[in-house]
Design an enzyme around this catalytic site. Structure first.
Site, mmCIF file in Angstrom:
data_model
loop_
_atom_site.group_PDB
_atom_site.id
_atom_site.type_symbol
_atom_site.label_atom_id
_atom_site.label_comp_id
_atom_site.label_asym_id
_atom_site.label_seq_id
_atom_site.Cartn_x
_atom_site.Cartn_y
_atom_site.Cartn_z
ATOM 1 C CG HIS A 1 -4.255 -0.465 -1.825
ATOM 2 N ND1 HIS A 1 -4.838 0.772 -1.914
ATOM 3 C CD2 HIS A 1 -3.795 -0.578 -0.553
ATOM 4 C CE1 HIS A 1 -4.723 1.392 -0.756
ATOM 5 N NE2 HIS A 1 -4.097 0.597 0.090
ATOM 6 C CB SER B 1 -0.968 -0.005 1.180
ATOM 7 O OG SER B 1 -0.276 -0.251 2.374
ATOM 8 C CE LYS C 1 -7.769 1.014 1.505
ATOM 9 N NZ LYS C 1 -6.828 0.186 2.230
HETATM 10 C C1 LIG Z 1 -6.858 -0.050 3.673
HETATM 11 C C2 LIG Z 1 -6.255 -1.349 3.940
HETATM 12 C C3 LIG Z 1 -6.814 -2.227 4.879
HETATM 13 C C4 LIG Z 1 -7.938 -1.831 5.777
HETATM 14 O O1 LIG Z 1 -9.151 -1.774 5.115
HETATM 15 P P1 LIG Z 1 -10.328 -0.880 5.736
HETATM 16 O O2 LIG Z 1 -11.538 -1.375 5.087
HETATM 17 O O3 LIG Z 1 -9.994 0.528 5.386
HETATM 18 O O4 LIG Z 1 -10.303 -1.093 7.204
HETATM 19 C C5 LIG Z 1 -6.260 -3.470 5.018
HETATM 20 N N1 LIG Z 1 -5.183 -3.850 4.285
HETATM 21 C C6 LIG Z 1 -4.608 -3.022 3.401
HETATM 22 C C7 LIG Z 1 -3.432 -3.493 2.612
HETATM 23 C C8 LIG Z 1 -5.117 -1.738 3.201
HETATM 24 O O5 LIG Z 1 -4.527 -0.917 2.339
#
Ligand SMILES: *Cc1c(COP(=O)(O)O)cnc(C)c1O
Length: 639
Positions: A462, A434, A492
């Site tokens: 992602h 990320s 996302k």
């Molecule tokens: C954003 C993210 C999460 C968390 O997801 P949320 O739904 O925002 O809690 C978990 N793992 C990765 C790699 C992320 O980028």
């Protein structure tokens, strides 16, 4: 004999654990011995190898009135020192910084350091042992015939009172040698016992006691004899019945001050517009210049612009009207409605797995899944750049966590080979990292996991909607099988909220029974589930969004390259390395002034000194917007 001195010392080979002393009436000796033994055996530092309890004649007992006690609340160590200096000036003690620097010499000493208050010369005959102030107690023990219920604050006041009554002593400074305990005190007969809530930096291992002497050298022996042999009972020691009132907040304030001075302070900047590629921003802070009050957003995870899609919003609104604003309960009680199960089925079809399960967030999905699958006696192998929610799941699980070098599958393979004795092995990796935007080599990852009979788990937060021709993630991109556990988020590219896990029916049944963040948290609302479901449908029907996102990313990377900024990515995350935290913040602030929202990512999200501007692209960005953004990034970094 009317009274006895009872002393206890507990130790493990070479290590002091605890010590205490009492002066009690003869009849109370057995009870006191029992209490001190109990204290020695229950100390938080651990069990002693031996406990020495000495009972002896205290000699003639001197009664002393306790020093008065004042608490000075300070926020930082420098504030605490300034306060100490101010207080000791009244006794003519002025070289306080130099005196406190001597705590570094106190390490191996059992006793205190005795310094000439003016020349700072050391006066103890044995500088390794130091001077021990001993044979003292507060009057409570004597009257009640029990070891006083007062805590170690009272013991410190008793000691300080005895020391300040020793001939030639003009002051004392005391700080704990515990790196986590920052409270200390200074004392003189004039100012009394002045507790200072923050007197040293957190993490500083130096501490001890320094007694300050003023007088002829010939009389030093008399002072030491008083400190080491004269029995003393202190009357009217104040009870500190409530713990120090504001030390806990003073600690928070000093931590915040340290974060801020390192350029690592964090704030929530409220955007006054819906989620999407453009944002308006109204700051109450006049220091933030915002000429056009309009920002191009290059930092949203709403990659496919679905959070603002009319169909998605309508499905969510309709879902909320139909099913309620909240779900009203955990999934296993009253919180499951048709939108929940429909979305789970839809996600499983989309990913091509047997089943899926939804969590409140991606974070909860990671924490719940990892802790359900492994525990003490198991091993987790985790890429060093994995997301914080994976790290937290690992920590909470109690399993042995073995971190392998980023994307180094040779290192993974070697480390896995040494985990044969563990009951279960779980290998977990971000699919798209990320903060760097690079991809996991899934086929090799799976091959290694299979070879070592380890669970394979990837986090596609992602990757979903971004990677693979139609946004189905890593397995689609590489044309390979799925790992055992595929985790994703609805928050996302799918523009809504929630987390999910896809995998075999067995896995999903297991998580429904075992994942605590699934069981013990309220289900997300049916409306949010309906919105995510609609977003998934749009993604399936309009794969051109994924293609547009990819073209935009390629264009942006090429435009940066034209301007001398070499970056690479396999996803829609484009990190522009900066290095220094403050420079990254400054660049981000300038970009904001120019109308671009690109955050500086700093420690602890990434390693210290590897701060970056983290750009995230959207399918909805236009070509001219991206060219302008690349130009602006190049400009702010050329300073
Ligand atoms: C954003 C993210 C999460 C968390 O997801 P949320 O739904 O925002 O809690 C978990 N793992 C990765 C790699 C992320 O980028």
């Amino acid at each position: 004999m009317d009274h006895y001195s009872v002393k206890m010392r507990a130790a493990r080979v070479g290590e002091h654990i605890s010590g205490a002393e009492k002066i009690v009436p003869a009849a109370s000796v057995p009870k006191t011995v029992a209490q001190l033994a109990e204290r020695a055996l229950s100390h938080e530092k651990g069990t002693p190898d031996f406990i020495n309890i000495k009972i002896e004649d205290p000699g003639e007992i001197l009664r002393l009135e306790s020093l008065s006690v004042t608490t000075n609340v300070t926020a930082t160590a420098s504030e605490g020192r300034a306060r100490a200096a101010e207080l000791l000036k009244a006794a003519g003690i002025i070289r306080i910084d130099e005196i406190m620097a001597r705590f570094a010499e106190c390490h191996a000493m059992r006793g205190a350091m005795l310094l000439d208050a003016d020349t700072l010369e050391r006066l103890e005959p044995d500088s390794v042992r130091g001077v021990r102030a001993t044979y003292m107690d507060d009057a409570d023990s004597l009257q009640k015939g029990t070891a006083s219920g007062k805590n170690h604050y009272a013991e410190a006041i008793v000691l300080a009172t005895k020391v300040q009554n020793a001939p030639g002593i003009v002051g004392e400074i005391c700080v704990s040698d515990d790196p986590n305990y920052v409270t200390g005190y200074v004392a003189t007969r004039g100012i009394g016992y002045q507790r200072i809530t923050v007197l040293k930096e957190k993490g500083d291992p130096n501490g001890g006691r320094i007694f300050l002497y003023r007088g002829p050298r010939a009389d030093v022996a008399k002072t030491i004899a008083f400190l080491e042999h004269q029995s003393v009972i202190v009357d009217h020691v104040p009870v500190l019945d409530t713990p120090l009132p504001s030390r806990r907040f003073a600690g928070l304030e000093s931590d915040l001050a340290a974060i801020s001075s390192a350029g690592l302070s964090r704030h929530c900047h409220a955007l006054s517009s819906p989620t999407g590629p453009h944002a308006s921003f109204q700051s109450k802070d006049p220091a933030i210049k915002q000429p056009n009050n309009f920002l191009l957003v290059l930092s949203s995870n709403d990659y496919l612009d679905l959070a603002g899609d009319a169909r998605v919003i309508e499905a969510g609104a309709e879902g909320m009207r139909r099913w309620g604003a909240g779900s009203g309960g955990s999934r296993l009680t009253t919180g499951t409605q048709p939108p929940h199960t429909e979305l789970e089925d839809h996600l499983a079809r989309f990913k091509g797995t047997e089943a899926a399960i939804i969590f409140g967030t991606g974070y909860m999905a990671n924490v719940g899944t990892i802790t359900a699958l492994v525990k003490k006696g198991d091993a987790i192998l985790s890429d060093e750049l994995n997301h914080a929610s994976i790290i937290d799941g690992c920590r909470l699980s109690g399993a042995d966590v073995i971190v392998y070098r980023h994307a180094d599958l040779e290192d993974l393979s070697r480390k896995l080979a040494s985990c044969r004795e563990h009951r279960r092995r779980l290998v977990v990796s971000d699919a798209v990292f990320s903060m760097d935007g690079d991809l996991l080599d899934l086929p090799r990852f799976l091959e290694i996991c299979r070879r070592h009979d380890a669970f394979s788990m990837i986090d596609e937060a992602h990757a979903t909607g971004v990677v693979g021709k139609t946004g189905r993630g890593l397995a689609e991109h590489f044309g390979c099988e799925h790992p055992d556990i595929t985790l994703g988020t609805l928050s996302k590219a799918l523009g809504a909220e929630g987390g999910f896990v896809c995998g075999s029916q067995t896995l999903i049944d297991y998580l429904r029974n075992k994942a605590r963040s699934f069981i013990f948290s309220t289900a997300p609302s049916g409306g949010v589930m309906a919105a995510a479901d609609a977003a998934l449908t749009v993604l399936e029907q309009e794969p051109e969004r994924v293609a547009r996102l990819r073209r935009n990313t390629e264009l942006f990377v090429a435009e940066l390259a034209k301007r001398g900024i070499a970056v690479r990515t396999d996803s829609a995350i484009v990190p522009v390395p900066v290095g220094d935290e403050r420079r990254a913040l400054e660049a981000s602030a300038r970009l904001r002034e120019k109308g671009f929202l690109i955050p500086a990512i700093r420690y602890p999200t990434v390693a210290r000194g590897s701060a970056r501007l983290r750009c995230a692209l959207m399918s909805a960005h236009t070509e001219s917007e991206l060219i302008a953004a690349a130009k602006a990034v190049a400009e702010v970094l050329s300073f």
